[in-house]
Design a protein around this motif. Structure first.
Motif, PDB file in Angstrom:
ATOM      1  N   VAL A 163       0.849  -1.194   0.000  1.00 18.77           N
ATOM      2  CA  VAL A 163       0.000   0.000   0.000  1.00 18.77           C
ATOM      3  C   VAL A 163       0.884   1.243   0.000  1.00 18.77           C
ATOM      4  O   VAL A 163       1.982   1.237   0.555  1.00 18.77           O
ATOM      5  CB  VAL A 163      -0.963   0.042   1.208  1.00 18.77           C
ATOM      6  N   ASP A 164       0.391   2.288  -0.620  1.00 18.54           N
ATOM      7  CA  ASP A 164       1.078   3.575  -0.612  1.00 18.54           C
ATOM      8  C   ASP A 164       1.053   4.096   0.825  1.00 18.54           C
ATOM      9  O   ASP A 164      -0.016   4.294   1.402  1.00 18.54           O
ATOM     10  CB  ASP A 164       0.349   4.534  -1.547  1.00 18.54           C
ATOM     11  N   ALA A 165       2.217   4.279   1.410  1.00 17.43           N
ATOM     12  CA  ALA A 165       2.305   4.714   2.809  1.00 17.43           C
ATOM     13  C   ALA A 165       1.541   6.004   3.052  1.00 17.43           C
ATOM     14  O   ALA A 165       0.979   6.209   4.126  1.00 17.43           O
ATOM     15  CB  ALA A 165       3.769   4.889   3.213  1.00 17.43           C
ATOM     16  N   ARG A 166       1.477   6.854   2.052  1.00 16.48           N
ATOM     17  CA  ARG A 166       0.792   8.139   2.215  1.00 16.48           C
ATOM     18  C   ARG A 166      -0.721   7.961   2.324  1.00 16.48           C
ATOM     19  O   ARG A 166      -1.436   8.894   2.654  1.00 16.48           O
ATOM     20  CB  ARG A 166       1.129   9.060   1.045  1.00 16.48           C
ATOM     21  N   SER A 167      -1.189   6.732   2.076  1.00 18.32           N
ATOM     22  CA  SER A 167      -2.620   6.429   2.167  1.00 18.32           C
ATOM     23  C   SER A 167      -2.942   5.568   3.381  1.00 18.32           C
ATOM     24  O   SER A 167      -3.980   4.916   3.425  1.00 18.32           O
ATOM     25  CB  SER A 167      -3.075   5.698   0.895  1.00 18.32           C
ATOM     26  N   ALA A 168      -2.043   5.541   4.356  1.00 12.93           N
ATOM     27  CA  ALA A 168      -2.253   4.728   5.553  1.00 12.93           C
ATOM     28  C   ALA A 168      -1.853   5.523   6.791  1.00 12.93           C
ATOM     29  O   ALA A 168      -0.937   6.338   6.752  1.00 12.93           O
ATOM     30  CB  ALA A 168      -1.436   3.438   5.467  1.00 12.93           C
ATOM     31  N   MET A 169      -2.572   5.250   7.887  1.00  7.86           N
ATOM     32  CA  MET A 169      -2.265   5.907   9.155  1.00  7.86           C
ATOM     33  C   MET A 169      -2.105   4.858  10.252  1.00  7.86           C
ATOM     34  O   MET A 169      -2.729   3.805  10.202  1.00  7.86           O
ATOM     35  CB  MET A 169      -3.395   6.848   9.576  1.00  7.86           C
ATOM     36  N   GLU A 170      -1.289   5.190  11.203  1.00  8.25           N
ATOM     37  CA  GLU A 170      -1.137   4.375  12.403  1.00  8.25           C
ATOM     38  C   GLU A 170      -0.931   5.327  13.564  1.00  8.25           C
ATOM     39  O   GLU A 170      -0.087   6.223  13.496  1.00  8.25           O
ATOM     40  CB  GLU A 170       0.058   3.425  12.268  1.00  8.25           C
ATOM     41  N   GLY A 171      -1.718   5.156  14.608  1.00 11.99           N
ATOM     42  CA  GLY A 171      -1.592   6.018  15.772  1.00 11.99           C
ATOM     43  C   GLY A 171      -1.862   7.479  15.476  1.00 11.99           C
ATOM     44  O   GLY A 171      -1.330   8.359  16.150  1.00 11.99           O
ATOM     45  N   GLY A 172      -2.679   7.759  14.451  1.00 19.63           N
ATOM     46  CA  GLY A 172      -3.008   9.128  14.104  1.00 19.63           C
ATOM     47  C   GLY A 172      -1.996   9.808  13.197  1.00 19.63           C
ATOM     48  O   GLY A 172      -2.113  10.989  12.920  1.00 19.63           O
ATOM     49  N   PHE A 173      -0.995   9.056  12.722  1.00 13.19           N
ATOM     50  CA  PHE A 173       0.037   9.625  11.869  1.00 13.19           C
ATOM     51  C   PHE A 173       0.049   8.922  10.516  1.00 13.19           C
ATOM     52  O   PHE A 173      -0.032   7.696  10.443  1.00 13.19           O
ATOM     53  CB  PHE A 173       1.420   9.483  12.507  1.00 13.19           C
ATOM     54  N   VAL A 174       0.175   9.721   9.447  1.00 16.90           N
ATOM     55  CA  VAL A 174       0.363   9.147   8.122  1.00 16.90           C
ATOM     56  C   VAL A 174       1.719   8.456   8.125  1.00 16.90           C
ATOM     57  O   VAL A 174       2.710   9.003   8.621  1.00 16.90           O
ATOM     58  CB  VAL A 174       0.313  10.251   7.038  1.00 16.90           C
ATOM     59  N   LEU A 175       1.764   7.244   7.572  1.00 13.16           N
ATOM     60  CA  LEU A 175       3.006   6.478   7.584  1.00 13.16           C
ATOM     61  C   LEU A 175       4.033   7.068   6.620  1.00 13.16           C
ATOM     62  O   LEU A 175       3.669   7.562   5.552  1.00 13.16           O
ATOM     63  CB  LEU A 175       2.728   5.023   7.194  1.00 13.16           C
ATOM     64  N   PRO A 176       5.321   6.995   6.979  1.00 13.25           N
ATOM     65  CA  PRO A 176       6.361   7.457   6.059  1.00 13.25           C
ATOM     66  C   PRO A 176       6.621   6.391   4.992  1.00 13.25           C
ATOM     67  O   PRO A 176       6.377   5.207   5.219  1.00 13.25           O
ATOM     68  CB  PRO A 176       7.579   7.610   6.973  1.00 13.25           C
ATOM     69  N   VAL A 177       7.108   6.824   3.842  1.00  9.23           N
ATOM     70  CA  VAL A 177       7.521   5.856   2.841  1.00  9.23           C
ATOM     71  C   VAL A 177       8.799   5.184   3.349  1.00  9.23           C
ATOM     72  O   VAL A 177       9.547   5.780   4.133  1.00  9.23           O
ATOM     73  CB  VAL A 177       7.744   6.512   1.454  1.00  9.23           C
ATOM     74  N   PRO A 178       9.060   3.927   2.953  1.00  9.17           N
ATOM     75  CA  PRO A 178      10.284   3.269   3.400  1.00  9.17           C
ATOM     76  C   PRO A 178      11.515   4.123   3.093  1.00  9.17           C
ATOM     77  O   PRO A 178      11.650   4.679   2.003  1.00  9.17           O
ATOM     78  CB  PRO A 178      10.293   1.963   2.596  1.00  9.17           C
ATOM     79  N   GLY A 179      12.371   4.263   4.086  1.00 11.22           N
ATOM     80  CA  GLY A 179      13.570   5.071   3.947  1.00 11.22           C
ATOM     81  C   GLY A 179      13.413   6.487   4.474  1.00 11.22           C
ATOM     82  O   GLY A 179      14.397   7.206   4.627  1.00 11.22           O
ATOM     83  N   GLN A 180      12.183   6.917   4.769  1.00 14.97           N
ATOM     84  CA  GLN A 180      11.927   8.275   5.261  1.00 14.97           C
ATOM     85  C   GLN A 180      11.542   8.283   6.742  1.00 14.97           C
ATOM     86  O   GLN A 180      11.073   9.298   7.240  1.00 14.97           O
ATOM     87  CB  GLN A 180      10.812   8.928   4.441  1.00 14.97           C
ATOM     88  N   GLU A 181      11.747   7.175   7.427  1.00 18.64           N
ATOM     89  CA  GLU A 181      11.324   7.083   8.825  1.00 18.64           C
ATOM     90  C   GLU A 181      12.008   8.108   9.722  1.00 18.64           C
ATOM     91  O   GLU A 181      11.377   8.696  10.586  1.00 18.64           O
ATOM     92  CB  GLU A 181      11.577   5.665   9.380  1.00 18.64           C
ATOM     93  N   ALA A 182      13.302   8.352   9.534  1.00 22.81           N
ATOM     94  CA  ALA A 182      14.024   9.299  10.392  1.00 22.81           C
ATOM     95  C   ALA A 182      13.446  10.701  10.236  1.00 22.81           C
ATOM     96  O   ALA A 182      13.241  11.411  11.218  1.00 22.81           O
ATOM     97  CB  ALA A 182      15.511   9.296  10.064  1.00 22.81           C
ATOM     98  N   HIS A 183      13.171  11.094   9.009  1.00 23.43           N
ATOM     99  CA  HIS A 183      12.581  12.417   8.749  1.00 23.43           C
ATOM    100  C   HIS A 183      11.216  12.528   9.426  1.00 23.43           C
ATOM    101  O   HIS A 183      10.888  13.567   9.992  1.00 23.43           O
ATOM    102  CB  HIS A 183      12.452  12.642   7.241  1.00 23.43           C
ATOM    103  N   CYS A 184      10.453  11.471   9.389  1.00 22.45           N
ATOM    104  CA  CYS A 184       9.109  11.475   9.966  1.00 22.45           C
ATOM    105  C   CYS A 184       9.168  11.595  11.492  1.00 22.45           C
ATOM    106  O   CYS A 184       8.295  12.190  12.099  1.00 22.45           O
ATOM    107  CB  CYS A 184       8.356  10.214   9.559  1.00 22.45           C
ATOM    108  N   GLN A 185      10.200  11.042  12.107  1.00 20.61           N
ATOM    109  CA  GLN A 185      10.321  11.132  13.562  1.00 20.61           C
ATOM    110  C   GLN A 185      10.565  12.567  13.987  1.00 20.61           C
ATOM    111  O   GLN A 185      10.160  12.980  15.062  1.00 20.61           O
ATOM    112  CB  GLN A 185      11.441  10.216  14.061  1.00 20.61           C
ATOM    113  N   GLU A 186      11.232  13.331  13.127  1.00 21.05           N
ATOM    114  CA  GLU A 186      11.497  14.724  13.458  1.00 21.05           C
ATOM    115  C   GLU A 186      10.232  15.573  13.338  1.00 21.05           C
ATOM    116  O   GLU A 186       9.962  16.406  14.169  1.00 21.05           O
ATOM    117  CB  GLU A 186      12.569  15.292  12.513  1.00 21.05           C
ATOM    118  N   ARG A 187       9.466  15.358  12.269  1.00 23.85           N
ATOM    119  CA  ARG A 187       8.244  16.130  12.022  1.00 23.85           C
ATOM    120  C   ARG A 187       7.148  15.178  11.558  1.00 23.85           C
ATOM    121  O   ARG A 187       6.960  14.970  10.362  1.00 23.85           O
ATOM    122  CB  ARG A 187       8.492  17.187  10.957  1.00 23.85           C
ATOM    123  N   PRO A 188       6.428  14.566  12.478  1.00 18.58           N
ATOM    124  CA  PRO A 188       5.395  13.601  12.073  1.00 18.58           C
ATOM    125  C   PRO A 188       4.313  14.238  11.215  1.00 18.58           C
ATOM    126  O   PRO A 188       3.999  15.404  11.366  1.00 18.58           O
ATOM    127  CB  PRO A 188       4.822  13.100  13.395  1.00 18.58           C
TER     128      PRO A 188
END
Length: 97
Positions: free
Chosen positions: A65-90
């Motif tokens: 699934v396109d990560a931008r079309s999924a949420m977990e815990g109220g946050f849109v999921l990052p695409v693989p490889g972008q997890e560190a960026h997402c932790q800084e600014r969810p």
């Protein structure tokens, strides 16, 4: 992870009652083919090791699934490889607005 019991007589292979198991996984799209195939192999091997069921009686698949079309815990999921960026600014979105 979900486990669903299929009533005896509800699954068939080649017209005969099946003893096969099916594992369907969903993950974020964007991983290389080699990574996806390793995940499939690891799941198959682990299931066989834990249950004793032969791998030839198991079907494993991954739906992406396109990560931008999924949420977990109220946050849109990052695409693989972008997890560190997402932790800084969810990417938190309020779907009610």
């Amino acid at each position: 992870m979900f486990f669903l019991d299929v009533p005896t007589g509800s699954g068939f292979t080649g017209g005969e009652p099946s003893r096969a198991s099916v594992i369907e996984a969903t993950h974020r799209a964007g991983r290389p083919l080699e990574t996806r195939q390793k995940i499939l192999s690891d799941i198959s091997r682990a299931w066989s090791d834990i249950t004793g069921q032969a791998e030839h009686d198991l079907m494993v698949s991954i739906t992406e699934v396109d990560a931008r079309s999924a949420m977990e815990g109220g946050f849109v999921l990052p695409v693989p490889g972008q997890e560190a960026h997402c932790q800084e600014r969810p990417l938190r979105h309020d779907l009610r607005s």
